[in-house]
Every structure is written in C-alpha cells, then in structure tokens.
Design an enzyme around this catalytic site. Structure first.
Site, PDB file in Angstrom:
ATOM      1  N   HIS A  29     114.208 -78.858  53.829  1.00 25.63           N
ATOM      2  CA  HIS A  29     113.068 -77.975  54.135  1.00 25.63           C
ATOM      3  C   HIS A  29     112.299 -78.498  55.348  1.00 25.63           C
ATOM      4  CE1 HIS A  29     109.685 -75.240  52.930  1.00 25.63           C
ATOM      5  NE2 HIS A  29     108.974 -76.154  53.579  1.00 25.63           N
ATOM      6  N   GLU A  30     111.944 -79.762  55.310  1.00 25.05           N
ATOM      7  CA  GLU A  30     111.099 -80.316  56.369  1.00 25.05           C
ATOM      8  C   GLU A  30     111.845 -80.373  57.699  1.00 25.05           C
ATOM      9  OE1 GLU A  30     108.110 -80.367  55.628  1.00 25.05           O
ATOM     10  OE2 GLU A  30     108.360 -80.306  53.451  1.00 25.05           O
TER      11      GLU A  30
HETATM   12 ZN   LIG Z   1     107.190 -75.976  54.634  1.00 23.69          ZN
END
Ligand SMILES: [Zn+2]
Length: 933
Positions: free
Chosen positions: A371-372
């Site tokens: 995600h990051e």
């Molecule tokens: Zn995020």
C-alpha cells in the site's frame, strides 16, 4: 496512509479471532468547525458538484454554526523551496528550528500568510533578490493555525526569501513532531526518540509552511542531534559533521527532495538498527528496526524489494528518488504513512519475528508495505489538489496493494480476500442512512480526518476494481501511465484520471464512475424470473439498499455494469450489460427449468442481489459442490445475511442456507460466514435461547475443525494456517469441551516454556481467557509485561477482556487505560476485547461514560481513537433504551468528532433491535426443530 485496526467485522466481536491491527478506518463524522455548504462555495471544484445531475446528500454535516468561513491560502504567494533546520532536545521534549522559504510573490502585498500551529515563531526577515532585507511583525491566528507576517514596505511581485525562527514541543499525541518511547535492549531503561506524522494537516505543528497539498516545493533538511542517535529523513544523507557549538552533537544534511507536498516531509531521530538491500533497478532500500531486532525487518525488506520494481513496471515510470526506506516507530497512531523515501509504520505493520509472528501478521505486513509503496507514485509523485480527492489516493492504493501482493505472494489468494475484507466491508456502513459519498467536498482541514474511513478506502478500492474490470487491464495501464506522466510533480483531480482512462478505453468512464463516487450508498438488484420454453427471462430492478430495509426517499440510481452466468457454462460470463435505467429485462437462452443462474460473476459489481426463493434455492448445489468461485460463494450468504438484517427476508432463511457450506474449505468463505455468524451471535446473546444457537454454530463449524485439527500439517498452505485459529476460536467459544480442555493444556505448557505455535496462539489466549479465572488473567498480564514484541502484546491484550467474569473485564479496562502498561495506540485492542460479551459491553459503556472527558483530554479532541472507542465499543447493543442513553450522553458531551460515529451506532442498534423484534420467535422455533432432528 494506512489507518490502524481491522475489525474483521464481527468475527472479532463475538468469535474473536486472530485479528490483525491496522487498516482501522475511523469513519466520517461531522465537525464543529464545518459549515459545509459555505465551504463548498470556496472549493475550487464547486462547479463540478453543482452541475452534476446527481443529487448530493451531505447528511450529518453541521450547517447551523456560524463560524468564520474557511479559506485556503491564496495562490498569489507560492513557496518553491524550504531550507529547514531542526534541533530536538529529547530530555526536555522541546525543539528549535529555523526555516528559510523561497517564495514567489505574484501580486503586490503588505503581508504573507502561512500556517503555523503550537509554535512560537519570531525573527521574521524577508530578503529580496537584490538583497534588500526587511523585518516583519508576526500576528497569530490560533484558531486558523496561521500566522501573518506584516511588513512596513509593500512587497512588489518577484522572488524573495522568508526566514523564520521557531520553537515547539515534541508532543505526546502522535502527530506533528512527536516523541516515541522505547526501552533499551536490556529491557529496563526507558528512552525517547522523535518522529513526524504530518498527513493530513500537521506539518504546521513542526515548522511554519504552506501546509496544503497543492503548494509543492523542494526541501533541504538539516537535523542537529546528539551524536549517538540516528538522524533519518526523506532523502539520503549528503553530509554528516560534528556540530561546531557542541561536540557531543552532530549536524546531518540531507539531499534536496523532489518537488512535493508538505504532508510528505518526514524526519526521525532515535536509536535504530537496520538491514539493507537494493532492488532490481538499483534503488537503495533499508528497513530500520528497534535495536537488536534487525532480522525482524527482513520480511518487509524482501517484500519491498519485490513490490517496488513491480510498480515501476506496472506504471512504466521509474521510482522517482534514490532510496526507499521503511522504519518501525514505537508510538504510531496509524498503520503506516507513505512519506516519500521514508515510510513510517507502527511496529506490527512492519516487523516480522521469523519464529514468533503469525501468518496473518505476515500477510498484513505484505499488504501494508504494498500500500505505502504504491503511494510513492500515486499520491507522492502525483498528488490530489485538495483533500476532496483523498478517496482516489487511498482507494487506488488499497486496490493496487492487492494486485502487488497477488503477484508476489500468490499463495495468499489475496483477491478472494479482497471480497471479504474490503468489498463486503464497505457494504455495511454504506447501507446506513448516515453514510456519505466517496467524493466528499472538504473545506476546513478539520473535516479531513473524517474521511480516512471505510468508505474512502474500501468503497474507493472496490470502485477502482469494478472500473479496472469494466475497461480491461491494457486500457487501464495505458490510461494510468499517461495520467501519472502528465501530472508528475503536480496536483490533480479525479476527473483527470477518468479522462485518461476514457481516452485509453473508449468507454464513458466519467459518466459511469460519477454515479458511484458522487452519491452515497449502492443498489440492491431485485431479480425475478420467468421460464419461457428454453429461455429464462430475468427482470432486474434497482433501488438503493438501506440497512434497515426502509425505502430510499431520494430514489438514487446507478449505472451498473452487470454480468450474468449460468449452470451450463459456470466459469464464463453468459451476458453482460450496463444497466442505466431503474429496470431492465434480460433473456438467458438455453437455460432449462432446473438450471441455476447468478448475477455478478466473481462479485466485482458494487451491488447486492435479492433473488426469489426458488432462484436462491438452486444456488445450494453450486455452493455445495464449489462450482461457484469462493468470491461468489461467500457473497451469496453475505447478501442473504444483509437482506435478513434489513427485513427483506427472515434470518431463518440464512440459517437454512448455511448447511450448504458444511463442506466448505476455503479460508475466505469461512471468514465471511464467521463474520455474519458473529453478528448474529452478538444479537441472539440477548435472547433466552442463545445456548441453542451456540449448538447450531458448533455443528456448522465442527467438520472443518475436525479436518484442520490443532497442528499444522507439513507443507500446509498459508490459508489453512489462518483458518485454523479462526475455527478453533469459534468452536471454543461455542463451548466444545474438548477444544477448551486442549487449549488449557497447551496454555499451561506455554507458561512452562513449551511455546504455542504463533498461528494458533491468539485463539488459545482467547479461549483460556474466556473460561479461566483470576489466575489465568494474572498469567496473561505477566506474559504481556514480559513480551517484547508488539504483535504478541496486542494478541494478549485482545484476549484479556474476553472473560465471562465481570470483575475480570473491569480489571482489564483498568489495566488498559490506567497507568502506562499499554501504549495509547494499543488501548483500542484491549477495549474491543471487552465488548465480546453482553456483560462486557455494558461495562465498556459505563467505562466510556465515566471516563469520556479524560479520554478526550488524553487522546486529543480530534483523535481518531475517539471514533474507534464509540464505533467499536457501542455498536453491538440491541435495544432502544441503551440507544437513547448513548444519544443523550453524547449530546451533553460536545465532542464533534464523534457526532457521525454516534449516528452510525444509533442506526446500527436500531437495526439490530428491529431484527430481534421481527425474527426472534421464528429463529427460536427453527433452532428447536433443527435440533430435534
Ligand atoms: Zn494510504
């Protein structure tokens, strides 16, 4: 950003398994300072919202209060570069700084306005290009978190440098520049470091700046720190020297950042070990861990080294900076934060102990890292113009994290889990009348915190998944690449992505998407059928699905990509269409009378389906023989459960459907069933036939429990490792004496040093906590204190309150909130554990009433944790009396951030109490009959 706790819905509440913290997404709530209709008008996208044919309904916004209008900073002065120096003092928790900001003045003016909060700012000096210097006088606007620097002499247009000195406190509230507490490797000495968390609007607490996402600039950062501490920032170190004023200190200068938004700036000071590698494109990567735990960073490092090149290839854009570091911060409010080049995480979202971490923690770390890293492009390189488009940032990252994990760890079958964890997750809050559209016009920054919720993340990503399916991967990638290229180092709005995707696919993307992003809720498709010779004529009607079954006054309509498939070709879509009217008819050819058909192949479309009883009954067969995909199997029962909650069907129908799943072996399908059963359990706990229901639950889960047993088989797949503790937990809580005895035995051996397999450890803790006494609790608390791994601490915390003894639950609440046993960010896990029983819920409610003011003081009145306390602590009641108590209490408390969560809670309780009134008698009779057989 990745927010913190995942509740795996109700699973956790009653049946309570190994749930993993992270990805909690507090929901929207109204804000005291919002006068949103007026804010609307100031938003530069007002026109879009006004001209759209879709009616926007902003329920729950506080429109009466006559506060001054919020205005974004004018574009007549823009920063282009910051020279920033920070010197933290970790003994006094103070910091000093100075900043020299290069600005362009585009219109003549006598003053400069920028953001600063909780800072003392002085010594303002403005230098022109011709080196004329003049001092400025500073006025504070505390409420607006701004300062105005006034000058005697008018500034003409041109380039200037604005220099400011400032000082502030290294706070304890996990935002701005704040302190991190940790113990030295000897386990005793308490030490402190400091780190930053700026998204959405807390950079202004660390240095004066243009703290809005579309004032992008470059940053030269310098840190002055004690020599024994590491100084880390977004960019690689350019130079490190002894500090001239004090040789116990050093001065670390970092390379210049790319042009970027203030919310992505990061710096960390503290003691850390690290491991490092380079990805296949030569990008330098480090994972910083607590001292002497660097091997705990290996899994995240390996994952990042696979995921980063995957994205570079998928976007067809190389990773924009020289390094991609990740760091575990001991005190961290969210799950993780995508600061460019230096991603910060809470420890449980990054660290994996090769021996003692469970499989679901591994999976969770993989997901959060993916995600990051996606944000490094989508969010950092290309940034939303304003927070209104936050959903796109988060929804996109949440979608593509699954794509990346699927690529790197296919064994997790992660797209199936998407349907249970992300897709089915937003369907619950989005069915409430108090929901909101994913694209919420945001005015005042105080409203921003409201939208880091399940709607932005889960609905946002589900919308992207549907769109990806609708236009196909080739067009999607092409459009995405063009979009990211055109807006690199710039800001953008949602429509810009739609128009690139429309161009690449030749499909009406904007038109289709706006019905999903600009209005709240989603449709229920009611399907009726008729057999005419060899054909099945199917009529489909759409209307908004509302959780309590009430009619939609607004008559919202959607443009719905619909797919249908049938028995004769079960792995292929038979027909698809874009439904753009209230009602359509489809003719399925060559479908005989007994053949089943189903809508929504692989559950990609954002809708629920209500079939006639014979249509639904035909699906028993492909569920039982697993012809339907796991996604479809899980959503059939999920839809029926939701329809029962809404009163479209009786819960007896749900209980009759579940036996088709007896031979189910898919982790994700069971997860969804467990979640719905958890909901129902917490409701039937308020009846006098709850034991009969527990027996039904035990029967349902017994065969899979027998199959899985207690111990991992050699070369077992990771999904079995995650399914086992879930099933053990349920069966144990349903009263299976063999399981309870075995759990107790294993726990005793565990305390004696023969450690329980980390995959089932959480389930064992829960079972022994539930059936144990004060001495068991004492043992759990001792384990908690002794544990040096946050994952283990959280596992223990979650189990403690799950006792059935009220005094033990009370003690747990004390343990969690009094003294400093438990870090602020982990207290929610302890609290949620306590809500696992009827008595526990009452105690939690009493506790919140008694301590609300203290909690608001400790966490801060804008803290997302307050939202979590309300939503997770109070949603499980089922009577109107408690609902009105809750309503009255919060009316007197005046805590604006929980206004919307309280509404959600009240709506949920109302819905639950209606289910009891409506279905309780019939469920009791069904269970009686069922158990006599
Ligand atoms: Zn995020």
């Amino acid at each position: 950003m990745n927010t913190f706790i995942k509740r795996t819905q109700v699973l956790y509440r009653v049946i309570s398994i190994n749930f993993v913290d992270l990805s909690f997404t507090p929901s929207i709530s109204s804000s005291s300072s919002s006068s949103s209709s007026a804010y609307f008008l100031l938003n530069n996208k007002t026109k879009r919202f006004q001209s759209t044919h879709i009616k926007l309904k902003m329920t729950g916004r506080n429109t009466q209060e006559a506060k001054p209008l919020f205005q974004r900073l004018p574009q007549s002065i823009v920063p282009t570069h910051y020279d920033l120096t920070i010197q933290p003092y970790l003994d006094t928790f103070k910091f000093n700084g100075d900043v020299n900001i290069h600005i362009k003045v585009k219109e003549p003016t006598n003053n400069i306005v920028l953001y600063a909060a909780e800072l003392e700012v002085d010594n303002a000096k403005l230098k022109s290009t011709s080196n004329n210097e003049q001092g400025g006088k500073i006025d504070y606007d505390k409420e607006g978190e701004r300062i105005t620097v006034n000058f005697d002499k008018k500034l003409e247009t041109g380039d200037y440098q604005l220099a400011l000195k400032f000082a502030g406190e290294i706070s304890s509230r996990m935002r701005g520049f704040y302190r991190n507490k940790y113990t030295a490797p000897d386990g005793n000495e308490v030490r402190h470091g400091a780190s930053t968390q700026f998204e959405p609007a807390d950079c202004r607490r660390a240095f004066p700046c243009w703290d809005e996402p579309n004032f992008k600039a470059t940053f030269d950062i310098t840190l002055i720190t004690p020599k024994n501490l590491r100084a880390i920032s977004n960019m690689p170190i350019k130079a490190e020297n002894e500090y001239a004023n004090d040789k116990e200190w050093k001065i670390t200068k970092f390379d210049r950042t790319p042009v970027m938004s203030t919310y992505l700036v990061a710096y960390v000071v503290g003691e850390y070990d690290y491991i490092e590698t380079k990805d296949s494109n030569g990008v330098s990567m480090k994972v910083y861990t607590p001292l002497e735990k660097k091997e705990h960073g290996q899994f995240a490092l390996d994952t990042a080294a696979k995921v980063l090149p995957f994205y570079a290839e998928y976007f067809n854009i190389k990773y924009p900076i020289a390094k991609a570091d990740q760091i575990a911060i001991s005190d961290f409010a969210m799950g993780a934060m995508e600061n460019w080049g230096l991603i910060t995480y809470r420890e449980t979202a990054l660290l994996i102990d090769p021996k003692f971490s469970s499989m679901d923690t591994r999976q969770r770390v993989a997901i959060v890292v993916a995600h990051e890293l996606a944000h490094q492009w989508f969010g950092n390189l290309v940034t939303m113009d304003w927070w209104t488009d936050l959903w796109l940032n988060e929804g996109f990252a949440t979608w593509i994290e699954y794509l990346a994990v699927d690529k790197c760890y296919p064994e997790f079958d992660i797209w199936t889990q998407f349907v249970a964890d992300t897709f089915a997750r937003f369907l619950i809050p989005d069915a409430l009348k108090s929901s909101h559209p994913i694209e919420v016009p945001i005015g005042h920054p105080a409203e921003i915190d409201e939208i880091f919720d399940a709607i932005s993340y889960s609905k946002g990503s589900s919308v992207i998944r549907m769109l990806h399916d609708y236009i196909g991967d080739d067009a999607f990638r092409k459009g995405l690449h063009n979009y990211l290229t055109e807006y690199s180092y710039k800001n953008t709005v949602t429509e810009n992505l739609w128009s690139h995707l429309a161009k690449a696919s030749n499909k009406p993307v904007n038109e289709v998407m706006s019905s999903w992003t600009l209005q709240m809720g989603y449709p229920l498709l009611t399907v009726t059928e008729e057999q005419t010779n060899k054909n099945r004529v199917v009529k489909i009607k759409q209307q908004r699905f509302i959780a309590d079954g009430s009619a939609d006054d607004e008559n919202l309509q959607w443009k719905i990509p619909i797919t249908v498939f049938t028995k004769s070709n079960a792995k292929k879509i038979a027909q698809q269409t874009l439904m753009d009217k209230p009602e359509i008819t489809m003719t399925l050819e060559n479908v005989s009378e007994n053949d089943w058909f189903k809508l929504n192949y692989n559950s990609i479309g954002l809708y629920r389906v209500k079939y006639e009883s014979q249509t639904l009954a035909r699906l028993n067969e492909p569920i039982a023989n697993k012809t339907l995909s796991p996604q479809d199997r899980l959503m059939v029962q999920n839809d029926v459960a939701a329809l029962c909650n809404a009163g479209h069907q009786s819960f007896v129908d749900y209980l009759k459907l579940l036996p088709s799943y007896t031979d189910e072996d898919n982790f994700t399908v069971w997860k969804s069933i467990a979640s719905n059963m958890g909901d129902l359990s917490s409701l039937l706990e308020y009846t006098d036939y709850f034991n009969k229901f527990k027996q039904y639950r035990l029967n349902l889960f017994s065969s899979i429990q027998n199959k899985l047993g207690w111990d991992a088989k050699p070369n077992e797949d990771p999904l079995s490792a995650m399914l086992r503790p879930m099933i053990l937990g349920i069966v144990g809580k349903s009263g299976d004496q063999n399981v309870i005895d075995e759990a107790k035995k294993r726990f005793e051996r565990h305390i004696a040093g023969d450690l329980i397999d980390p995959d089932i450890r959480g389930a064992v803790y829960v079972i022994v906590s539930r059936y144990g006494d004060e001495s068991t609790q004492e043992a759990l608390r001792k384990l908690y204190v002794a544990a040096d791994m946050t994952e283990e601490k959280v596992r223990l915390l979650r189990s403690m309150g799950q006792s059935i003894k009220p005094e033990i639950i009370e003690n747990t609440l004390k343990f969690v909130f009094e003294g400093d046993n438990v870090r602020m960010q982990d207290s929610i896990s302890g609290l949620v554990g306590c809500t696992a029983s009827r008595d526990g819920r009452d105690l939690v409610w009493k506790f919140l009433q008694k301590n609300w003011t203290t909690l608001v003081e400790r966490f801060g009145e804008k803290s997302n944790f307050l939202i979590a306390f309300v939503e997770y602590g109070l949603s499980d009641f089922a009577d109107e009396k408690t609902a009105s108590e809750i309503k009255e209490f919060f009316e007197t408390m005046n805590t604006p951030i929980v206004a919307r969560p309280v509404k959600k809670v009240l709506e949920t309780i109302h819905m639950r109490s209606e289910v009891l009134k409506r279905d309780s008698k019939a469920i009791e009779e069904y269970l009686k009959r069922h158990q006599q057989q």
